[in-house]
Design a protein around this motif. Structure first.
Motif, PDB file in Angstrom:
ATOM      1  N   GLU A  25      -5.182  -0.613   4.114  1.00  0.00           N
ATOM      2  CA  GLU A  25      -5.274  -0.506   5.638  1.00  0.00           C
ATOM      3  C   GLU A  25      -6.420   0.165   5.867  1.00  0.00           C
ATOM      4  O   GLU A  25      -6.872   1.023   5.422  1.00  0.00           O
ATOM      5  CB  GLU A  25      -3.927  -0.016   6.184  1.00  0.00           C
ATOM      6  N   ASN A  26      -7.185  -0.731   6.869  1.00  0.00           N
ATOM      7  CA  ASN A  26      -8.375  -0.201   7.346  1.00  0.00           C
ATOM      8  C   ASN A  26      -9.479   0.232   6.121  1.00  0.00           C
ATOM      9  O   ASN A  26     -10.312   1.030   6.275  1.00  0.00           O
ATOM     10  CB  ASN A  26      -8.453   1.159   8.272  1.00  0.00           C
ATOM     11  N   GLY A  27      -9.286  -0.632   5.031  1.00  0.00           N
ATOM     12  CA  GLY A  27     -10.229  -0.647   4.036  1.00  0.00           C
ATOM     13  C   GLY A  27      -9.800   0.776   2.827  1.00  0.00           C
ATOM     14  O   GLY A  27     -10.537   0.787   1.867  1.00  0.00           O
ATOM     15  N   SER A  28      -8.766   1.235   3.251  1.00  0.00           N
ATOM     16  CA  SER A  28      -8.451   2.367   2.227  1.00  0.00           C
ATOM     17  C   SER A  28      -7.046   1.973   1.600  1.00  0.00           C
ATOM     18  O   SER A  28      -6.225   1.561   2.322  1.00  0.00           O
ATOM     19  CB  SER A  28      -8.390   3.745   2.691  1.00  0.00           C
ATOM     20  N   GLN A  30      -3.299   2.704   0.689  1.00  0.00           N
ATOM     21  CA  GLN A  30      -2.360   3.502   0.792  1.00  0.00           C
ATOM     22  C   GLN A  30      -1.162   3.362   0.206  1.00  0.00           C
ATOM     23  O   GLN A  30      -0.533   2.298  -0.191  1.00  0.00           O
ATOM     24  CB  GLN A  30      -1.846   3.661   2.367  1.00  0.00           C
ATOM     25  N   ASP A  49       2.248  -3.795  10.530  1.00  0.00           N
ATOM     26  CA  ASP A  49       1.319  -2.494  10.539  1.00  0.00           C
ATOM     27  C   ASP A  49       2.234  -1.227  10.221  1.00  0.00           C
ATOM     28  O   ASP A  49       3.132  -1.214  11.050  1.00  0.00           O
ATOM     29  CB  ASP A  49       0.301  -2.533  11.729  1.00  0.00           C
TER      30      ASP A  49
END
Length: 53
Positions: A25-28, A30, A49
């Protein structure tokens, strides 16, 4: 150390166990522990999301 993004449970190592769920999520990355993954399985499978959980 890997930790659950929802309940902050620790994996006890640098890598998450194979029973944990991983999402990007958002490039990281989790990670979600097995307990939280079971609780939110419908949202995860629907690819909602995490803000909706």
């Amino acid at each position: 150390m890997a930790a659950c993004a929802l309940c902050d449970a620790s994996a006890g190592s640098e890598t998450a166990p194979p029973t944990w769920s991983c999402s990007v999520e958002n490039g990281s990355h989790q990670y979600v522990c097995e307990k939280c993954a079971r609780t939110h399985i419908r949202a995860i499978e629907s690819r909602l999301d995490s803000a909706w959980w």
